[in-house]
Design a protein around this motif. Structure first.
Motif, PDB file in Angstrom:
ATOM      1  N   THR A   1      51.251  52.871  65.315  1.00  0.00           N
ATOM      2  CA  THR A   1      50.737  53.720  64.470  1.00  0.00           C
ATOM      3  C   THR A   1      51.383  55.431  64.562  1.00  0.00           C
ATOM      4  OG1 THR A   1      48.674  52.532  64.190  1.00  0.00           O
ATOM      5  CG2 THR A   1      48.966  54.605  62.917  1.00  0.00           C
ATOM      6  N   PRO A   2      52.058  55.733  63.484  1.00  0.00           N
ATOM      7  CA  PRO A   2      52.437  57.023  63.480  1.00  0.00           C
ATOM      8  C   PRO A   2      51.365  58.149  63.488  1.00  0.00           C
ATOM      9  CG  PRO A   2      53.607  56.095  61.829  1.00  0.00           C
ATOM     10  CD  PRO A   2      52.572  55.193  62.204  1.00  0.00           C
ATOM     11  N   ALA A   3      51.216  59.238  64.350  1.00  0.00           N
ATOM     12  CA  ALA A   3      50.298  60.237  64.711  1.00  0.00           C
ATOM     13  C   ALA A   3      49.966  61.097  63.306  1.00  0.00           C
ATOM     14  CB  ALA A   3      50.608  61.071  65.695  1.00  0.00           C
ATOM     15  N   PRO A   4      48.877  60.887  62.675  1.00  0.00           N
ATOM     16  CA  PRO A   4      48.516  61.859  61.555  1.00  0.00           C
ATOM     17  C   PRO A   4      48.615  63.150  61.746  1.00  0.00           C
ATOM     18  CG  PRO A   4      46.498  61.194  62.474  1.00  0.00           C
ATOM     19  CD  PRO A   4      47.619  60.431  63.291  1.00  0.00           C
ATOM     20  N   GLY A   5      49.579  63.888  60.808  1.00  0.00           N
ATOM     21  CA  GLY A   5      49.559  65.269  60.985  1.00  0.00           C
ATOM     22  C   GLY A   5      50.489  65.826  62.241  1.00  0.00           C
ATOM     23  N   LEU A   6      50.333  66.850  62.719  1.00  0.00           N
ATOM     24  CA  LEU A   6      51.156  67.388  63.758  1.00  0.00           C
ATOM     25  C   LEU A   6      50.291  67.343  64.742  1.00  0.00           C
ATOM     26  CD1 LEU A   6      53.553  68.551  64.010  1.00  0.00           C
ATOM     27  CD2 LEU A   6      52.938  70.861  64.152  1.00  0.00           C
ATOM     28  N   PRO A   7      50.747  66.620  65.755  1.00  0.00           N
ATOM     29  CA  PRO A   7      49.879  66.369  67.240  1.00  0.00           C
ATOM     30  C   PRO A   7      49.852  67.535  68.000  1.00  0.00           C
ATOM     31  CG  PRO A   7      51.867  65.169  67.237  1.00  0.00           C
ATOM     32  CD  PRO A   7      51.760  65.731  65.859  1.00  0.00           C
ATOM     33  N   PHE A   8      48.971  67.590  68.847  1.00  0.00           N
ATOM     34  CA  PHE A   8      49.410  68.727  69.911  1.00  0.00           C
ATOM     35  C   PHE A   8      48.932  68.120  71.053  1.00  0.00           C
ATOM     36  CE2 PHE A   8      44.755  68.418  68.666  1.00  0.00           C
ATOM     37  CZ  PHE A   8      43.941  68.664  69.881  1.00  0.00           C
ATOM     38  N   CYS A   9      49.987  68.090  72.006  1.00  0.00           N
ATOM     39  CA  CYS A   9      50.265  67.292  73.199  1.00  0.00           C
ATOM     40  C   CYS A   9      51.287  67.523  74.081  1.00  0.00           C
ATOM     41  CB  CYS A   9      49.848  65.655  72.811  1.00  0.00           C
ATOM     42  SG  CYS A   9      50.860  65.119  71.416  1.00  0.00           S
ATOM     43  N   PHE A  10      51.413  66.568  74.993  1.00  0.00           N
ATOM     44  CA  PHE A  10      52.664  66.006  75.730  1.00  0.00           C
ATOM     45  C   PHE A  10      52.732  64.741  75.777  1.00  0.00           C
ATOM     46  CE2 PHE A  10      50.273  69.725  77.845  1.00  0.00           C
ATOM     47  CZ  PHE A  10      51.336  70.772  77.958  1.00  0.00           C
ATOM     48  N   SER A  11      54.209  64.132  76.028  1.00  0.00           N
ATOM     49  CA  SER A  11      54.425  63.161  76.134  1.00  0.00           C
ATOM     50  C   SER A  11      54.018  62.405  77.336  1.00  0.00           C
ATOM     51  CB  SER A  11      55.757  62.623  76.176  1.00  0.00           C
ATOM     52  OG  SER A  11      56.623  63.191  77.186  1.00  0.00           O
ATOM     53  N   GLY A  12      53.849  60.871  77.174  1.00  0.00           N
ATOM     54  CA  GLY A  12      53.267  60.214  78.423  1.00  0.00           C
ATOM     55  C   GLY A  12      54.045  60.024  79.714  1.00  0.00           C
TER      56      GLY A  12
ATOM     57  N   GLY B   1      52.465  57.657  72.377  1.00  0.00           N
ATOM     58  CA  GLY B   1      51.368  58.089  73.369  1.00  0.00           C
ATOM     59  C   GLY B   1      51.332  59.649  73.358  1.00  0.00           C
ATOM     60  N   LEU B   2      50.027  60.142  73.233  1.00  0.00           N
ATOM     61  CA  LEU B   2      49.840  61.791  73.027  1.00  0.00           C
ATOM     62  C   LEU B   2      48.649  61.920  73.840  1.00  0.00           C
ATOM     63  CD1 LEU B   2      49.802  60.366  70.016  1.00  0.00           C
ATOM     64  CD2 LEU B   2      50.183  62.672  69.483  1.00  0.00           C
ATOM     65  N   TYR B   3      49.308  63.093  74.876  1.00  0.00           N
ATOM     66  CA  TYR B   3      48.011  63.418  75.938  1.00  0.00           C
ATOM     67  C   TYR B   3      47.895  64.893  76.011  1.00  0.00           C
ATOM     68  CZ  TYR B   3      49.336  58.710  77.311  1.00  0.00           C
ATOM     69  OH  TYR B   3      49.790  57.235  77.175  1.00  0.00           O
ATOM     70  N   ALA B   4      46.615  65.576  76.122  1.00  0.00           N
ATOM     71  CA  ALA B   4      46.273  66.907  76.301  1.00  0.00           C
ATOM     72  C   ALA B   4      45.131  67.232  77.144  1.00  0.00           C
ATOM     73  CB  ALA B   4      46.326  67.490  74.898  1.00  0.00           C
ATOM     74  N   PRO B   5      45.540  67.130  78.400  1.00  0.00           N
ATOM     75  CA  PRO B   5      44.394  67.438  79.594  1.00  0.00           C
ATOM     76  C   PRO B   5      43.814  68.895  79.428  1.00  0.00           C
ATOM     77  CG  PRO B   5      46.340  67.359  80.710  1.00  0.00           C
ATOM     78  CD  PRO B   5      46.691  66.807  79.073  1.00  0.00           C
TER      79      PRO B   5
ATOM     80  N   SER C   1      50.304  76.056  78.279  1.00  0.00           N
ATOM     81  CA  SER C   1      48.840  76.182  77.902  1.00  0.00           C
ATOM     82  C   SER C   1      48.168  74.780  77.672  1.00  0.00           C
ATOM     83  CB  SER C   1      48.826  77.083  76.711  1.00  0.00           C
ATOM     84  OG  SER C   1      47.382  77.053  76.034  1.00  0.00           O
ATOM     85  N   ASN C   2      46.927  74.595  77.731  1.00  0.00           N
ATOM     86  CA  ASN C   2      46.171  73.490  77.155  1.00  0.00           C
ATOM     87  C   ASN C   2      46.179  73.578  75.448  1.00  0.00           C
ATOM     88  OD1 ASN C   2      43.200  73.519  79.519  1.00  0.00           O
ATOM     89  ND2 ASN C   2      45.484  73.346  79.671  1.00  0.00           N
ATOM     90  N   PHE C   3      46.544  74.583  74.903  1.00  0.00           N
ATOM     91  CA  PHE C   3      46.085  74.652  73.377  1.00  0.00           C
ATOM     92  C   PHE C   3      47.368  74.767  72.690  1.00  0.00           C
ATOM     93  CE2 PHE C   3      42.764  77.310  76.106  1.00  0.00           C
ATOM     94  CZ  PHE C   3      41.939  76.002  75.895  1.00  0.00           C
ATOM     95  N   VAL C   4      47.102  74.881  71.274  1.00  0.00           N
ATOM     96  CA  VAL C   4      47.800  74.746  70.255  1.00  0.00           C
ATOM     97  C   VAL C   4      47.722  76.200  69.180  1.00  0.00           C
ATOM     98  CG1 VAL C   4      48.203  72.484  70.191  1.00  0.00           C
ATOM     99  CG2 VAL C   4      46.868  73.513  68.678  1.00  0.00           C
ATOM    100  N   ALA C   5      48.945  76.493  68.411  1.00  0.00           N
ATOM    101  CA  ALA C   5      48.769  77.252  67.252  1.00  0.00           C
ATOM    102  C   ALA C   5      48.460  76.499  66.046  1.00  0.00           C
ATOM    103  CB  ALA C   5      50.058  77.964  67.274  1.00  0.00           C
TER     104      ALA C   5
END
Length: 282
Positions: free
Chosen positions: A76-87, A192-196, A211-215
């Motif tokens: 399933t495509p991620a809805p909207g713009l994700p904030f994360c790193f690849s697996g 896969g999307l991951y943001a520890p 950073s852990n975070f997003v704009a």
């Protein structure tokens, strides 16, 4: 049905009730409205007598095994713009060595910079099956796959900036403090999307400081609130404080809950509050 002033219902408070008496709506808090927090209303008319089972007069159904062809389900495509790193991104875990992002666990102690390790207290985004778009930034000795709105530390910038603002020729910050020049940038898709999340808000991914975070707006380096410019990393770290307080400093969280997009419900709450502030300041 009940929800607090940010739109979160009792399903959100199942992951913890520490803040249940703080937020509410129309004078009713989660402590009063939600069964998980000691409140709620049970239907006194509910009968414990099981309903009668209807008797079928249809012919008996054959019990012979039925062959069913396997069904292939596309990610399933991620809805909207994700904030994360690849697996496949690599993180240095204390006493374990390099571990793929997809194999990290809450409680792992990971390298965040300057030889320091910090415990992962949450995942802001955790979805192992969705397909998402990433930017693949290659440097002279390292590569990182990161969503365009995720924040990276770049030489010459006082604060972390959205990865979508990074240009070929910019220097990313290496774990040893070296500067690594970006030599190519391309768009890739991964599953896969991951943001520890760590207490400092930083982590080292593929030997690069991030950073852990997003704009919330990747086209802007900073955000203006009531005429004052704030950097995204600082602002996100402040809005994340209730989550960090409960799950890291108080160690209260026994489990995390996520919405249908794989976003932590805590992060969804912070996002709603920050969007409210931005709308008021606009």
């Amino acid at each position: 049905s009940w929800s607090d002033q940010f739109g979160f219902d009792c399903a959100f408070y199942r992951s913890g009730c520490v803040l249940a008496g703080i937020f509410g709506k129309n004078g009713v808090s989660a402590n009063e409205a939600c069964c998980a927090c000691g409140g709620g209303v049970k239907d006194e008319n509910t009968s414990s007598t099981p309903a009668p089972v209807p008797v079928s007069t249809s012919p008996p159904v054959s019990t012979a095994p039925i062959s069913v062809a396997p069904i292939s389900v596309a990610p399933t495509p991620a809805p909207g713009l994700p904030f994360c790193f690849s697996g496949s991104s690599l993180v240095q875990v204390e006493d374990k060595g390099l571990v793929s992002m997809k194999d990290l666990q809450v409680g792992d102690s990971i390298l965040v910079g300057d030889g320091r390790y910090e415990r992962i207290y949450s995942f802001g985004h955790l979805d192992r099956t969705r397909k998402a778009n990433f930017l693949k930034l290659e440097t002279t000795s390292s590569t990182i796959e990161i969503s365009a709105n995720h924040l990276l530390f770049v030489e010459g910038e006082t604060n972390a900036i959205p990865a979508g603002q990074v240009k070929i020729g910019d220097n990313l910050i290496h774990v040893r403090g070296d500067k690594l020049m970006v030599t190519s940038i391309e768009a890739v898709q991964r599953i896969g999307l991951y943001a520890p999340f760590t207490p400092s808000g930083n982590l080292i991914v593929n030997n690069l400081l991030a950073s852990n975070f997003v704009a919330l707006d990747e086209s802007q380096m900073t955000v203006e609130i009531m005429g004052i410019h704030f950097n995204w990393h600082w602002l996100a770290h402040k809005f994340e404080f209730p989550h960090r307080l409960v799950c890291h400093y108080l160690s209260y969280c026994t489990s995390e809950s996520y919405d249908e997009a794989g976003i932590s419900n805590w992060v969804s709450a912070s996002h709603k509050m920050s969007m409210s502030v931005l709308q008021l300041s606009g």
